[in-house]
Structures are given as C-alpha cells and as structure tokens.
Design a protein around this motif. Sequence first.
Motif, PDB file in Angstrom:
ATOM      1  N   MET A   1       0.854  -1.381   0.070  1.00 44.29           N
ATOM      2  CA  MET A   1       0.010  -0.052  -0.054  1.00 44.29           C
ATOM      3  C   MET A   1       0.795   1.265  -0.137  1.00 44.29           C
ATOM      4  N   ALA A   2       0.465   2.190  -0.939  1.00 41.78           N
ATOM      5  CA  ALA A   2       1.405   3.534  -1.059  1.00 41.78           C
ATOM      6  C   ALA A   2       1.096   4.357   0.303  1.00 41.78           C
ATOM      7  N   ASN A   3       2.033   5.103   0.603  1.00 40.75           N
ATOM      8  CA  ASN A   3       2.001   5.912   1.767  1.00 40.75           C
ATOM      9  C   ASN A   3       2.276   7.498   1.237  1.00 40.75           C
ATOM     10  N   HIS A   4       1.853   8.540   2.130  1.00 43.82           N
ATOM     11  CA  HIS A   4       2.166   9.727   1.896  1.00 43.82           C
ATOM     12  C   HIS A   4       3.405  10.334   1.121  1.00 43.82           C
ATOM     13  N   LYS A   5       4.471   9.587   1.561  1.00 42.25           N
ATOM     14  CA  LYS A   5       5.658   9.859   0.791  1.00 42.25           C
ATOM     15  C   LYS A   5       6.044   9.537  -0.817  1.00 42.25           C
ATOM     16  N   ASP A   6       4.931   8.645  -1.397  1.00 37.05           N
ATOM     17  CA  ASP A   6       4.838   8.303  -2.690  1.00 37.05           C
ATOM     18  C   ASP A   6       4.392   9.444  -3.599  1.00 37.05           C
ATOM     19  N   TYR A   7       3.500  10.370  -2.816  1.00 34.17           N
ATOM     20  CA  TYR A   7       2.631  11.035  -3.937  1.00 34.17           C
ATOM     21  C   TYR A   7       3.051  12.685  -3.463  1.00 34.17           C
ATOM     22  N   ARG A   8       2.770  13.435  -4.385  1.00 32.96           N
ATOM     23  CA  ARG A   8       2.721  14.913  -4.126  1.00 32.96           C
ATOM     24  C   ARG A   8       1.545  15.448  -4.658  1.00 32.96           C
ATOM     25  N   LEU A   9       0.732  15.972  -3.938  1.00 33.64           N
ATOM     26  CA  LEU A   9      -0.253  16.729  -4.508  1.00 33.64           C
ATOM     27  C   LEU A   9      -0.521  18.054  -4.516  1.00 33.64           C
ATOM     28  N   THR A  10      -0.717  18.706  -5.749  1.00 32.59           N
ATOM     29  CA  THR A  10      -0.648  20.129  -6.267  1.00 32.59           C
ATOM     30  C   THR A  10      -2.096  20.643  -6.630  1.00 32.59           C
ATOM     31  N   VAL A  11      -2.557  21.457  -5.928  1.00 33.50           N
ATOM     32  CA  VAL A  11      -4.040  21.998  -6.169  1.00 33.50           C
ATOM     33  C   VAL A  11      -3.515  23.630  -6.780  1.00 33.50           C
ATOM     34  N   LYS A  12      -4.175  23.707  -8.042  1.00 31.11           N
ATOM     35  CA  LYS A  12      -3.879  25.240  -8.490  1.00 31.11           C
ATOM     36  C   LYS A  12      -5.156  25.825  -8.594  1.00 31.11           C
ATOM     37  N   VAL A  13      -5.389  27.164  -8.105  1.00 32.38           N
ATOM     38  CA  VAL A  13      -6.556  27.827  -8.140  1.00 32.38           C
ATOM     39  C   VAL A  13      -6.033  29.104  -9.110  1.00 32.38           C
ATOM     40  N   ARG A  14      -6.933  29.182 -10.355  1.00 28.66           N
ATOM     41  CA  ARG A  14      -6.520  29.850 -11.020  1.00 28.66           C
ATOM     42  C   ARG A  14      -7.684  30.824 -11.526  1.00 28.66           C
ATOM     43  N   ASN A  15      -7.452  32.037 -12.338  1.00 24.95           N
ATOM     44  CA  ASN A  15      -8.691  32.947 -12.639  1.00 24.95           C
ATOM     45  C   ASN A  15      -9.102  32.490 -14.162  1.00 24.95           C
ATOM     46  N   ASN A  16      -9.965  31.557 -14.137  1.00 23.04           N
ATOM     47  CA  ASN A  16     -10.527  30.937 -15.481  1.00 23.04           C
ATOM     48  C   ASN A  16     -11.109  32.058 -16.319  1.00 23.04           C
ATOM     49  N   ARG A  17     -11.699  33.009 -16.004  1.00 21.28           N
ATOM     50  CA  ARG A  17     -12.189  34.174 -16.565  1.00 21.28           C
ATOM     51  C   ARG A  17     -11.194  34.709 -17.558  1.00 21.28           C
ATOM     52  N   ILE A  18     -10.104  34.899 -16.978  1.00 18.29           N
ATOM     53  CA  ILE A  18      -8.802  35.364 -17.592  1.00 18.29           C
ATOM     54  C   ILE A  18      -8.303  34.467 -18.722  1.00 18.29           C
ATOM     55  N   LEU A  19      -8.316  33.138 -18.098  1.00 18.13           N
ATOM     56  CA  LEU A  19      -7.620  32.135 -19.063  1.00 18.13           C
ATOM     57  C   LEU A  19      -8.385  31.866 -20.326  1.00 18.13           C
ATOM     58  N   LYS A  20      -9.749  31.746 -20.010  1.00 18.43           N
ATOM     59  CA  LYS A  20     -10.873  31.471 -21.371  1.00 18.43           C
ATOM     60  C   LYS A  20     -10.842  32.853 -22.090  1.00 18.43           C
ATOM     61  N   ALA A  21     -10.623  34.091 -21.579  1.00 15.22           N
ATOM     62  CA  ALA A  21     -10.570  35.532 -22.505  1.00 15.22           C
ATOM     63  C   ALA A  21      -9.292  35.534 -23.258  1.00 15.22           C
ATOM     64  N   ILE A  22      -8.319  34.937 -22.963  1.00 19.28           N
ATOM     65  CA  ILE A  22      -6.962  34.909 -23.527  1.00 19.28           C
ATOM     66  C   ILE A  22      -7.059  33.690 -24.555  1.00 19.28           C
ATOM     67  N   GLU A  23      -7.711  32.778 -24.261  1.00 17.94           N
ATOM     68  CA  GLU A  23      -7.855  31.714 -25.474  1.00 17.94           C
ATOM     69  C   GLU A  23      -8.804  32.072 -26.447  1.00 17.94           C
ATOM     70  N   ALA A  24      -9.932  32.895 -26.065  1.00 17.29           N
ATOM     71  CA  ALA A  24     -10.809  33.159 -26.927  1.00 17.29           C
ATOM     72  C   ALA A  24     -10.186  34.343 -27.995  1.00 17.29           C
ATOM     73  N   VAL A  25      -9.116  35.007 -27.832  1.00 12.34           N
ATOM     74  CA  VAL A  25      -8.538  35.843 -28.894  1.00 12.34           C
ATOM     75  C   VAL A  25      -7.408  34.830 -29.481  1.00 12.34           C
ATOM     76  N   GLY A  26      -7.404  33.595 -29.145  1.00  9.84           N
ATOM     77  CA  GLY A  26      -6.485  32.902 -29.984  1.00  9.84           C
ATOM     78  C   GLY A  26      -4.983  32.800 -29.398  1.00  9.84           C
ATOM     79  N   GLY A  27      -4.964  33.343 -28.118  1.00 11.57           N
ATOM     80  CA  GLY A  27      -3.695  33.327 -27.286  1.00 11.57           C
ATOM     81  C   GLY A  27      -3.447  32.184 -26.451  1.00 11.57           C
TER      82      GLY A  27
END
Length: 86
Positions: A1-27
């Motif tokens: 069984m795996a233990n906590h030393k086997d994995y590193r979890l990273t959670v990112k919180v980002r502004n999706n409105r900005i990301l979608k707007a950049i993608e919408a202009v082809g960026g």
Amino acid sequence: MANHKDYRLTVKVRNNRILKAIEAVGGTPGGKWCAANGLNYVSVNELINLTSSPLNKVDGTLTLNASLLCDVLGKLPEDLWSNEQL
C-alpha cells in the motif's frame, strides 16, 4: 500500500475568466503572448494565479497591469474578475 511519501498533490486555483478570455482571442497564456501584446508576464501571471489584486490598495481603481490586460482582451473588469475576486 502506498503512503504519503509516494505522492505529492498540487492544487492550483487560477482565474478561469482571464484564461478563457486569452484563449478566446487565440492566445496561450505565457511569456510569448504577453510580450506580443505589450504585457508584463509576471504581472499577468500573478493576476491569473490570484496572487495579486487587480485593484490598487490606495484608491480601489484598477492597477495599470489589470487595466492593460482588459484593454488587450477587449473586456471590462467585471468580465475578468468576479465580485469575490475583486
């Protein structure tokens, strides 16, 4: 069984409105897109990652970088940030 030393979890919180707007202009968010549009990559990245406020602490107006981002994307501040984010 795996233990906590086997994995590193990273959670990112980002502004999706900005990301979608950049993608919408082809960026693709990143240094090349920022440079091509006259934007400071570090500042835009901080706005996307929610580590910097788009508002000036002194008077509550948009920071220069947030204002430039709105102009480049053709968006109003309320299009890029929710009330909670502001």
